[in-house]
Design a protein around this motif. Structure first.
Motif, mmCIF file in Angstrom:
data_model
loop_
_atom_site.group_PDB
_atom_site.id
_atom_site.type_symbol
_atom_site.label_atom_id
_atom_site.label_comp_id
_atom_site.label_asym_id
_atom_site.label_seq_id
_atom_site.Cartn_x
_atom_site.Cartn_y
_atom_site.Cartn_z
ATOM 1 N N GLU A 163 26.605 -27.511 31.806
ATOM 2 C CA GLU A 163 26.928 -28.763 32.491
ATOM 3 C C GLU A 163 28.290 -29.220 32.006
ATOM 4 O OE1 GLU A 163 23.973 -31.879 32.487
ATOM 5 O OE2 GLU A 163 22.372 -30.424 32.245
ATOM 6 N N GLU A 164 29.032 -29.882 32.860
ATOM 7 C CA GLU A 164 30.364 -30.349 32.507
ATOM 8 C C GLU A 164 30.287 -31.273 31.300
ATOM 9 O OE1 GLU A 164 34.366 -30.247 32.729
ATOM 10 O OE2 GLU A 164 33.004 -29.212 34.100
ATOM 11 N N GLY A 165 31.056 -30.929 30.244
ATOM 12 C CA GLY A 165 31.123 -31.796 29.078
ATOM 13 C C GLY A 165 29.940 -31.695 28.142
ATOM 14 N N LYS A 166 28.993 -30.783 28.404
ATOM 15 C CA LYS A 166 27.823 -30.651 27.536
ATOM 16 C C LYS A 166 27.724 -29.220 27.014
ATOM 17 C CE LYS A 166 25.206 -34.325 29.807
ATOM 18 N NZ LYS A 166 23.938 -34.719 30.464
ATOM 19 N N ALA A 167 27.136 -29.080 25.813
ATOM 20 C CA ALA A 167 27.066 -27.779 25.174
ATOM 21 C C ALA A 167 26.088 -26.871 25.891
ATOM 22 C CB ALA A 167 26.666 -27.940 23.709
ATOM 23 N N GLY A 168 26.376 -25.583 25.838
ATOM 24 C CA GLY A 168 25.502 -24.587 26.443
ATOM 25 C C GLY A 168 26.264 -23.727 27.429
ATOM 26 N N TRP A 169 26.068 -22.418 27.313
ATOM 27 C CA TRP A 169 26.762 -21.470 28.178
ATOM 28 C C TRP A 169 25.764 -20.473 28.739
ATOM 29 C CZ3 TRP A 169 32.117 -22.058 28.563
ATOM 30 C CH2 TRP A 169 32.740 -22.811 27.561
#
Length: 335
Positions: free
Chosen positions: A257-263
């Protein structure tokens, strides 16, 4: 007036030290490495030349560490998406590749070693479909063994749950229960109807995750649902291509999510992982339900192929190990 030899001597000005920051490589395209950093945002870097070579360092204890020789350039890219690196943001140069925790690899096209697809992967989600196509347990076992061999947490995602009725779903869950008993978590979702997607997205947060599985199970549609606004093109057989500037030949970590951690990792090679890097002797350790019985066989070199006093075979005969999963082990260990 001062003479020509009576000149003022000024101290030399020391050059400012380079600013080195840590980052994560999230995209690789044509020799350009897109690195996400906290301090400078995204920096598109090149790779310092010595990192493309195999350096041989001195081993003498009587002199400082130095390079004795540099072997020929590597056959494969030494950097994969997910790589933790140190960069000089002013020069846009990768200065150091940090040690990997985990990796998923395949045989390099030149067949001279491995090509790492994703580094530092936290979670591999092995995808199958509830229907169209029917789940293939043999292929599912193959992907799970690869995750276990790489010491990566694995889960199973069953997509298209909206295509089955209540009776079919009950039968499906009974068939999949063998994996739950082995310790795997199973997610039942529908990317098309947004069933179970929010819970799955929460599991991906703060991790580098990847989806693997056969064509047609809806991996691209799931990634679209998990990463709103991404708009990956969905093919008839589940093949993923990017619109515009992206192609299927480039590896990338997609932000959850834009601006949030996690790929979420997407690389072409993850769709058909080869089995080449798993040693046959290690496959017994890649079936979690075997672990309570390993080391309990009568003979230390037991291959668990119906030898006398085999604890694995005894557990199979007693119903503690699933017969089909055992046959999958036999097939994989005798390839």
């Amino acid at each position: 007036m001062r003479s020509s030899i009576d000149l003022e001597i000024r101290p030399e000005t020391e050059a400012a030290p380079a600013t080195i920051v840590d980052g994560t490589v999230f995209r690789i395209n044509s020799g350009n490495y897109h690195v996400q950093t906290e301090e400078h945002g995204v920096v598109i870097c090149k790779l310092r030349g010595n990192l493309k070579k195999e350096l041989v360092y001195s081993t003498s204890g009587s002199r400082a560490k130095r390079v004795d020789s540099a072997k020929k350039r590597r056959d494969t890219d030494p950097i994969a998406v997910g790589e933790h690196v140190r960069i000089d943001p002013d020069l846009a140069m990768i200065e150091e590749i940090l040690p990997r925790r985990t990796e998923i690899a395949r045989e390099s096209p030149s067949q001279r070693g491995q090509h790492t697809l994703v580094a530092n992967l936290d979670h591999l989600f092995v995808a199958c479909a509830a229907k169209e196509p029917q789940p293939d347990p043999w292929l599912l076992d193959r992907f799970l063994v690869m995750a276990e061999s790489a010491d990566i947490t694995a889960s199973i995602v069953v997509n298209k749950i909206d295509l089955v009725d209540s009776g079919e779903e009950e039968s499906l869950r009974l068939r999949m229960a063998v994996y739950e008993r082995a310790g795997y978590r199973i997610w039942y979702v529908s990317a098309r109807e947004n069933i179970g997607i929010d819970d799955l997205r929460a599991e991906l947060r703060d991790k580098i995750s990847a989806f693997a599985g056969p064509s047609g199970v809806g991996k691209s549609r799931m990634i679209n649902a998990l990463c709103p606004g991404l708009d990956l093109r969905v093919g008839d057989i589940g093949y993923i291509t990017y619109k515009g500037r992206h192609t299927t030949t480039s590896a990338e970590l997609i932000p959850l999510e834009e601006g949030k951690a996690g790929w979420v990792a997407d690389t072409p090679g993850l769709r058909q992982l080869e089995f080449w890097q798993v040693d046959k002797e290690d496959i017994q350790y890649c079936f979690p339900e075997f672990k309570p019985y390993l080391g309990e066989c009568r003979f230390a070199d037991c291959r668990h192929l119906d030898e006398l006093g085999c604890a694995i075979c005894a557990a199979r005969d007693e119903g503690k190990i699933d017969e089909r999963r055992y046959r999958s082990f036999v097939e994989l260990s005798t390839l």
